[in-house]
Design a protein around this motif. Structure first.
Motif, PDB file in Angstrom:
ATOM      1  N   ASP A 155       0.829  -1.205   0.000  1.00 22.67           N
ATOM      2  CA  ASP A 155       0.000   0.000   0.000  1.00 22.67           C
ATOM      3  C   ASP A 155       0.865   1.258   0.000  1.00 22.67           C
ATOM      4  O   ASP A 155       2.076   1.203   0.176  1.00 22.67           O
ATOM      5  CB  ASP A 155      -0.989   0.020   1.176  1.00 22.67           C
ATOM      6  N   PHE A 156       0.214   2.376  -0.203  1.00 21.13           N
ATOM      7  CA  PHE A 156       0.891   3.658  -0.345  1.00 21.13           C
ATOM      8  C   PHE A 156       1.641   4.074   0.923  1.00 21.13           C
ATOM      9  O   PHE A 156       2.754   4.575   0.851  1.00 21.13           O
ATOM     10  CB  PHE A 156      -0.134   4.734  -0.737  1.00 21.13           C
ATOM     11  N   PHE A 157       1.047   3.853   2.089  1.00 19.38           N
ATOM     12  CA  PHE A 157       1.667   4.300   3.345  1.00 19.38           C
ATOM     13  C   PHE A 157       2.979   3.578   3.616  1.00 19.38           C
ATOM     14  O   PHE A 157       3.957   4.194   4.024  1.00 19.38           O
ATOM     15  CB  PHE A 157       0.704   4.127   4.523  1.00 19.38           C
ATOM     16  N   VAL A 190      10.925   0.310  14.000  1.00 20.25           N
ATOM     17  CA  VAL A 190      10.534   0.207  12.587  1.00 20.25           C
ATOM     18  C   VAL A 190       9.615  -0.990  12.397  1.00 20.25           C
ATOM     19  O   VAL A 190       8.622  -0.919  11.668  1.00 20.25           O
ATOM     20  CB  VAL A 190      11.778   0.112  11.679  1.00 20.25           C
ATOM     21  N   LEU A 191       9.927  -2.078  13.062  1.00 16.73           N
ATOM     22  CA  LEU A 191       9.100  -3.291  12.963  1.00 16.73           C
ATOM     23  C   LEU A 191       7.673  -3.015  13.440  1.00 16.73           C
ATOM     24  O   LEU A 191       6.697  -3.320  12.755  1.00 16.73           O
ATOM     25  CB  LEU A 191       9.732  -4.408  13.801  1.00 16.73           C
ATOM     26  N   VAL A 192       7.554  -2.386  14.603  1.00 15.70           N
ATOM     27  CA  VAL A 192       6.233  -2.090  15.170  1.00 15.70           C
ATOM     28  C   VAL A 192       5.483  -1.069  14.303  1.00 15.70           C
ATOM     29  O   VAL A 192       4.304  -1.259  13.989  1.00 15.70           O
ATOM     30  CB  VAL A 192       6.364  -1.584  16.625  1.00 15.70           C
ATOM     31  N   LEU A 193       6.169  -0.006  13.890  1.00 17.29           N
ATOM     32  CA  LEU A 193       5.521   1.008  13.051  1.00 17.29           C
ATOM     33  C   LEU A 193       5.030   0.432  11.730  1.00 17.29           C
ATOM     34  O   LEU A 193       3.930   0.746  11.277  1.00 17.29           O
ATOM     35  CB  LEU A 193       6.476   2.167  12.777  1.00 17.29           C
ATOM     36  N   SER A 194       5.837  -0.424  11.109  1.00 15.80           N
ATOM     37  CA  SER A 194       5.417  -0.996   9.824  1.00 15.80           C
ATOM     38  C   SER A 194       4.201  -1.894  10.009  1.00 15.80           C
ATOM     39  O   SER A 194       3.318  -1.927   9.157  1.00 15.80           O
ATOM     40  CB  SER A 194       6.563  -1.750   9.149  1.00 15.80           C
ATOM     41  N   GLN A 195       4.118  -2.605  11.130  1.00 17.08           N
ATOM     42  CA  GLN A 195       2.951  -3.460  11.386  1.00 17.08           C
ATOM     43  C   GLN A 195       1.704  -2.631  11.668  1.00 17.08           C
ATOM     44  O   GLN A 195       0.615  -2.982  11.255  1.00 17.08           O
ATOM     45  CB  GLN A 195       3.219  -4.402  12.566  1.00 17.08           C
ATOM     46  N   ILE A 196       1.873  -1.507  12.367  1.00 19.71           N
ATOM     47  CA  ILE A 196       0.733  -0.631  12.645  1.00 19.71           C
ATOM     48  C   ILE A 196       0.239   0.024  11.354  1.00 19.71           C
ATOM     49  O   ILE A 196      -0.955   0.074  11.089  1.00 19.71           O
ATOM     50  CB  ILE A 196       1.109   0.442  13.694  1.00 19.71           C
ATOM     51  N   PRO A 198      -0.954  -3.728   8.414  1.00 21.84           N
ATOM     52  CA  PRO A 198      -1.028  -5.042   9.056  1.00 21.84           C
ATOM     53  C   PRO A 198      -0.739  -6.212   8.101  1.00 21.84           C
ATOM     54  O   PRO A 198      -0.415  -7.301   8.550  1.00 21.84           O
ATOM     55  CB  PRO A 198      -2.472  -5.122   9.565  1.00 21.84           C
ATOM     56  N   ASN A 199      -0.831  -5.966   6.787  1.00 23.32           N
ATOM     57  CA  ASN A 199      -0.519  -7.018   5.820  1.00 23.32           C
ATOM     58  C   ASN A 199       0.972  -7.230   5.631  1.00 23.32           C
ATOM     59  O   ASN A 199       1.387  -8.141   4.937  1.00 23.32           O
ATOM     60  CB  ASN A 199      -1.146  -6.692   4.459  1.00 23.32           C
TER      61      ASN A 199
END
Length: 190
Positions: free
Chosen positions: A63-65, A167-173, A176-177
């Motif tokens: 996705d874009f984000f 970075v891991l947590v932010l990318s999951q938030i 979620p995919n």
């Protein structure tokens, strides 16, 4: 304007990688090619023999984000390129693309062999895409070399040990995919 040009001059590979992410994801979106056709999965690589997806999948995003997140982090890691040198930086990118991909395929192969009938199709087709595993690997490498503080991501006094996990947590938030497994493997590889 000068600082932008200086950043490009000191980290041209980082900027090239950011541009490749934008170009690949934009092309994918404009041509309406399904993500499943380009993202790396055990089924695609092992069963169908499409090994090219190992190299292509880090440059396409779900996705874009997460695309913007990865591009910004890739560009801010240009100071890492200036510290390591262009050759070492390119070698780290290659290592952080290929090694996590192989580990991801092995783990998914092992998990798909477990006698859990409901999850077997998921493990066979679970895909990985995006540049976050590479960024997590870079941050893990830097934090292992200088764990107390530093200027990675252009922020002074950032406790580097928390940067990869952040970075891991932010990318999951944000998305979620995103493959938690691939990003975690990127940290361990770094």
């Amino acid at each position: 304007m000068r600082s932008l040009l200086a950043s490009i001059a000191t980290g041209p590979l980082a900027w090239l990688l950011a541009g490749a992410q934008v170009a690949a994801t934009t092309t994918l979106l404009l041509t309406k090619v399904p993500m499943a056709n380009v993202a790396m999965s055990r089924e695609r690589v092992v069963d169908e023999g499409k090994f090219w997806s190992i190299v292509v999948s880090p440059f396409v995003h779900t996705d874009f984000f997460i695309l913007v997140f990865n591009v910004v982090l890739t560009v801010t890691c240009s100071n890492l390129e200036s510290r390591l040198g262009h050759f070492e930086f390119a070698r780290s990118v290659l290592c952080l693309v290929v090694v996590p991909a192989i580990i991801h395929l092995v783990v998914m192969g092992w998990l798909s062999g477990l006698p859990i009938d409901g999850l077997r199709p998921y493990f066979r087709s679970h895909s990985s895409s995006g540049f976050t595993p590479v960024i997590c690997g870079w941050l893990a490498t830097v934090s292992a070399r200088a764990p107390t503080s530093g200027s990675i991501l252009s922020m002074e006094r950032l406790p580097l040990l928390i940067a990869p996990a952040g970075v891991l947590v932010l990318s999951q938030i944000m998305s979620p995919n995103t493959s938690l497994l691939s990003n975690s493997i990127g940290i361990l590889t770094g």
